[in-house]
Design a protein around this motif. Structure first.
Motif, short mmCIF file in Angstrom:
data_model
loop_
_atom_site.label_atom_id
_atom_site.label_comp_id
_atom_site.label_asym_id
_atom_site.label_seq_id
_atom_site.Cartn_x
_atom_site.Cartn_y
_atom_site.Cartn_z
N ARG A 227 0.51 -0.82 0.18
CA ARG A 227 -0.08 -0.52 -0.22
C ARG A 227 0.89 1.14 -0.30
O ARG A 227 2.13 1.58 0.44
CB ARG A 227 -1.09 -0.15 1.43
N VAL A 228 1.07 2.11 -0.64
CA VAL A 228 0.80 3.41 -0.82
C VAL A 228 1.11 4.02 1.02
O VAL A 228 2.79 4.36 1.62
CB VAL A 228 0.30 4.39 -1.51
N GLY A 229 0.35 4.15 1.69
CA GLY A 229 0.06 4.99 2.82
C GLY A 229 1.44 4.09 3.34
O GLY A 229 2.15 4.21 4.69
N ASP A 230 1.53 2.69 3.46
CA ASP A 230 2.12 2.03 4.62
C ASP A 230 3.65 1.71 3.92
O ASP A 230 4.52 1.80 4.75
CB ASP A 230 1.97 -0.16 4.27
N LEU A 231 4.34 2.07 3.05
CA LEU A 231 5.14 2.45 2.23
C LEU A 231 5.82 3.42 2.89
O LEU A 231 7.01 3.76 3.07
CB LEU A 231 5.65 2.12 0.79
N LEU A 232 4.83 4.39 3.00
CA LEU A 232 5.70 5.57 3.44
C LEU A 232 5.47 5.65 5.03
O LEU A 232 6.69 6.46 5.43
CB LEU A 232 4.48 7.12 3.36
N TRP A 233 4.14 5.49 5.58
CA TRP A 233 4.21 6.17 6.90
C TRP A 233 4.57 4.34 8.11
O TRP A 233 4.95 4.35 8.85
CB TRP A 233 3.17 6.31 7.67
N GLY A 234 4.81 3.31 7.57
CA GLY A 234 5.33 2.26 8.69
C GLY A 234 4.48 1.38 7.95
O GLY A 234 2.59 1.67 8.49
N TYR A 235 4.81 0.20 8.20
CA TYR A 235 4.04 -1.31 8.80
C TYR A 235 4.80 -2.08 9.17
O TYR A 235 5.96 -2.19 9.54
CB TYR A 235 3.12 -2.28 7.04
N GLU A 236 3.98 -3.34 9.85
CA GLU A 236 4.92 -4.44 10.67
C GLU A 236 4.87 -5.16 9.40
O GLU A 236 4.83 -5.94 9.09
CB GLU A 236 3.78 -4.72 11.72
N ASP A 237 6.71 -5.47 9.10
CA ASP A 237 6.86 -6.47 8.12
C ASP A 237 7.07 -7.15 8.63
O ASP A 237 8.32 -7.75 9.72
CB ASP A 237 8.77 -6.25 7.97
N PRO A 238 6.60 -9.06 8.53
CA PRO A 238 6.61 -10.28 9.10
C PRO A 238 8.11 -10.73 8.83
O PRO A 238 8.93 -11.54 9.93
CB PRO A 238 6.30 -11.18 8.05
N LEU A 239 8.98 -10.56 8.04
CA LEU A 239 10.44 -10.81 8.38
C LEU A 239 10.95 -10.47 9.42
O LEU A 239 11.93 -10.83 10.09
CB LEU A 239 11.01 -10.52 6.74
N LEU A 240 10.78 -9.01 9.05
CA LEU A 240 12.38 -8.26 10.09
C LEU A 240 11.26 -9.19 11.76
O LEU A 240 12.71 -8.27 12.38
CB LEU A 240 11.81 -6.83 10.79
N LYS A 241 9.71 -9.13 11.50
CA LYS A 241 9.76 -10.31 13.05
C LYS A 241 10.03 -11.13 12.99
O LYS A 241 10.09 -11.55 14.29
CB LYS A 241 8.28 -9.64 12.97
N LEU A 242 10.62 -12.10 11.76
CA LEU A 242 11.38 -13.00 12.54
C LEU A 242 12.81 -13.53 12.81
O LEU A 242 12.97 -14.18 12.82
CB LEU A 242 10.17 -14.11 11.31
N ILE A 243 13.34 -11.81 12.08
CA ILE A 243 14.90 -12.58 12.01
C ILE A 243 14.86 -11.65 13.49
O ILE A 243 16.69 -11.57 13.62
CB ILE A 243 15.63 -12.07 11.24
N GLN A 244 14.15 -11.03 14.73
CA GLN A 244 14.58 -10.97 15.93
C GLN A 244 15.64 -11.40 16.20
O GLN A 244 16.74 -10.47 17.81
CB GLN A 244 13.50 -9.76 16.92
N LYS A 245 15.92 -13.11 16.45
CA LYS A 245 16.81 -13.55 17.19
C LYS A 245 18.60 -13.43 16.62
O LYS A 245 18.97 -13.78 17.32
CB LYS A 245 16.24 -14.66 16.87
N PHE A 246 18.07 -12.87 15.33
CA PHE A 246 19.79 -13.15 14.82
C PHE A 246 20.16 -11.57 14.42
O PHE A 246 20.66 -11.50 15.24
CB PHE A 246 19.88 -13.90 13.44
N ILE A 247 19.24 -10.60 14.11
CA ILE A 247 19.14 -9.01 14.18
C ILE A 247 18.43 -8.98 14.46
O ILE A 247 17.55 -8.48 15.02
CB ILE A 247 19.48 -8.66 12.24
N LYS A 248 18.82 -7.36 15.96
CA LYS A 248 18.28 -6.63 16.44
C LYS A 248 18.01 -5.59 15.53
O LYS A 248 18.67 -4.91 15.18
CB LYS A 248 18.42 -6.42 17.59
N MET A 249 16.36 -5.42 14.64
CA MET A 249 15.84 -4.57 14.11
C MET A 249 15.40 -3.79 14.15
O MET A 249 13.65 -4.94 14.68
CB MET A 249 16.23 -5.09 12.32
N ASP A 250 14.13 -3.12 14.31
CA ASP A 250 12.53 -2.44 14.73
C ASP A 250 12.55 -3.74 13.66
O ASP A 250 12.82 -3.62 12.12
CB ASP A 250 12.60 -0.87 14.19
N ASP A 251 11.06 -3.86 14.08
CA ASP A 251 10.52 -4.71 12.92
C ASP A 251 8.89 -4.10 12.06
O ASP A 251 8.68 -4.43 11.51
CB ASP A 251 9.71 -6.11 13.72
#
Length: 533
Positions: A227-251
């Motif tokens: 979505r345009v709105g998601d691309l601009l203002w943010g959304y919860e990304d499934p991959l970023l949420k899954l890799i929290q055990k390996f890399i500390k990044m905002d999900d």
């Protein structure tokens, strides 16, 4: 017979005490018949002029006009050459354009009156499968998606006896559907930036294969739809949420994630109280007077204003410096042409191609090569170092002023100066911004990554995601106020030329009167001799 000879001398002496003898330096026939008296003594007659004072008055006026003409011309030329009134105006403006309570400059600085609009244009990918097979991407530009931008200065605090001022500038964006082509619910197919970032961060690490397998199981690839709105203002990304055990990044991810209703840091500006050229110039950002992302001191220097205002009395030969937190660096603009905006005169400044040129053209840009020595080419800026490792490349829209290679790598790029150049139109007297357009494109660096089959046979290229056009135009009320100030200043500055014009006019009058005096016809009485027998 002598003029004062014999018995006639006594007859003439007494009248001469009461009347002036009508004798001219230029002619012996100045007296008109109706103003002359004849005194007879024997056979002699003398022409006397009782109205000599009028003749002398006329001569005084003529020569007075000539003298005044010369004096006015000398004074006017002297004032024009020394620029007395120009310096007076400049000094007055320098004293008045200061950031302090009660001044017009501070009011504009704290609450900019002109409306600011942010337009986003996205590039929709039409052939993702072919790109993964090694073909060139074909993109279609969609948009604009327009937002009204509000950016007041808040938490304002003066420092060091009013020589510096501290403030933050929170920005709020409100969608304007009537100025947009589409809605925030529109779907865009583009690069999956979180996925590409994760691949870059995990390549050649022990858990690379685990992340690759995880992406395959979830069907996550290089490209995706959003979505345009998601691309601009943010959304919860499934991959970023899954890799929290390996890399500390905002999900969460978004191109302007956490930038709506928030500020980009604490600024300390110079007020211009000590030096007019320091007006609104940034002294520190987030407590630092320099950056730490680049490899040279010059590239890390925080230089210029935030682009909302500039110092007064701007010349065509100087450079206007601007610090942009979006670009993670300072840039400069040079004079290009004179302009008029809502009737107010201004100078147009634009960033030259050297600003983003590679080190072979501009050696000063060597520090922007990340990592050191790895330069992409002219017209591009690798900002991954200040974007949490995301492979983000900044450029002008459609790769304007970039190497032609980047334009040819993507079907759908059509760079042109009118639509894709960043411009700054500023009034040179006050430094007030008349019109501006900051145009920046966000790209992603793509290439094959050996441990990730998701990259397929993709070419090494800089893929355009979107570009923004942040524009401002002075409102009519502010333009009227500024026009009045500039008009008054122009009148004062042109006083020497007004004086010269008056001097020239008096010179013409002097010449005409002299010609008339020299060529005026004589009457019958004037042609009579002074003495007759």
């Amino acid at each position: 017979m002598g003029f004062y000879g014999g018995s006639s001398q006594r007859a003439v002496e007494r009248p001469l005490q009461e009347h002036a003898l009508c004798v001219s330096m230029f002619s012996f026939s100045l007296c008109a018949a109706d103003t002359c008296k004849h005194l007879e003594s024997g056979s002699a007659a003398v022409c006397l002029c009782p109205s000599l004072s009028r003749i002398m008055l006329r001569s005084c006026c003529v020569y007075g006009a000539g003298i005044l003409c010369v004096l006015l011309l000398i004074a006017g030329i002297a004032m024009a050459l020394t620029q007395v009134f120009q310096k007076l105006i400049d000094n007055t403006i320098k004293e008045q354009v200061v950031l302090e309570n009660g001044t017009e400059a501070f009011s504009v600085f704290q609450n900019p009156p002109p409306p600011v609009y942010m337009q986003f244009y996205f590039f929709n990918l039409t052939n993702p499968a072919e790109v993964l097979d090694g073909d060139k991407p074909f993109v279609l530009q969609v948009g604009p998606y327009t937002y009204r931008e509000y950016r007041p200065k808040e938490e304002v605090k003066f420092l060091d006896n009013g020589t510096r001022v501290e403030a933050v500038s929170p920005k709020t964006y409100v969608f304007e559907p009537n100025m947009s082509r589409g809605s925030e619910d529109d779907i865009i197919r583009t690069v999956n930036i979180p996925a590409v970032t994760v691949m870059e961060k995990t390549k050649d690490r022990w858990f690379e294969s685990i992340v690759s397998a995880l992406m395959k199981s979830k069907g996550i690839g290089v490209f995706g739809t959003f979505r345009v709105g998601d691309l601009l203002w943010g959304y919860e990304d499934p991959l970023l949420k899954l890799i929290q055990k390996f890399i500390k990044m905002d999900d969460h991810f978004g191109l302007f994630y956490k930038k709506n209703g928030t500020d980009d840091g604490d600024y300390i500006f110079f007020t211009g109280k000590q030096n007019y050229q320091d007006f609104a110039r940034i002294d520190k950002w987030n407590g630092n007077s320099s950056l730490n992302w680049w490899s040279t001191e010059g590239c890390n220097r925080i230089n210029g204003t935030d682009g909302a205002s500039f110092h007064p009395v701007i010349t065509k030969t100087e450079k206007l410096y601007i610090f942009s937190s979006d670009l993670c660096r300072s840039i400069y603009a040079q004079y290009e042409s004179d302009v008029s905006v809502r009737g107010v005169s201004g100078f147009r400044f634009v960033p030259p191609s050297e600003v983003f040129a590679n080190l072979t053209i501009n050696p000063d840009n060597a520090g922007f090569c990340v990592p050191a020595g790895n330069c992409l080419g002219s017209g591009l800026l690798n900002v991954s170092t200040c974007k949490e490792g995301a492979p983000i490349i900044m450029s002008s829209p459609h790769f304007y002023q970039a190497d032609d290679k980047f334009v040819q790598d993507v079907f759908g790029m059509n760079p042109n100066k009118e639509e894709h150049e960043t411009v700054i139109d500023v009034n040179p007297l006050t430094g007030m911004l008349l019109r501006g357009a900051k145009r920046v494109q966000v790209n992603v660096y793509l290439h094959q990554i050996q441990g990730f089959s998701q990259t397929g046979k993709i070419r090494t290229l800089v893929f355009p995601v979107m570009y923004l056009n942040e524009s401002v135009l002075i409102d009519e009320e502010s333009a009227k106020k500024l026009y009045a100030v500039v008009s008054e200043a122009n009148v004062i500055v042109n006083i020497p030329f007004i004086v010269i014009s008056v001097g020239i006019l008096l010179g013409v009058i002097f010449i005409v009167l002299m010609c008339r005096q020299q060529t005026s016809p004589s009457t019958e009485a004037e042609r009579q001799p002074l003495l007759s027998s």
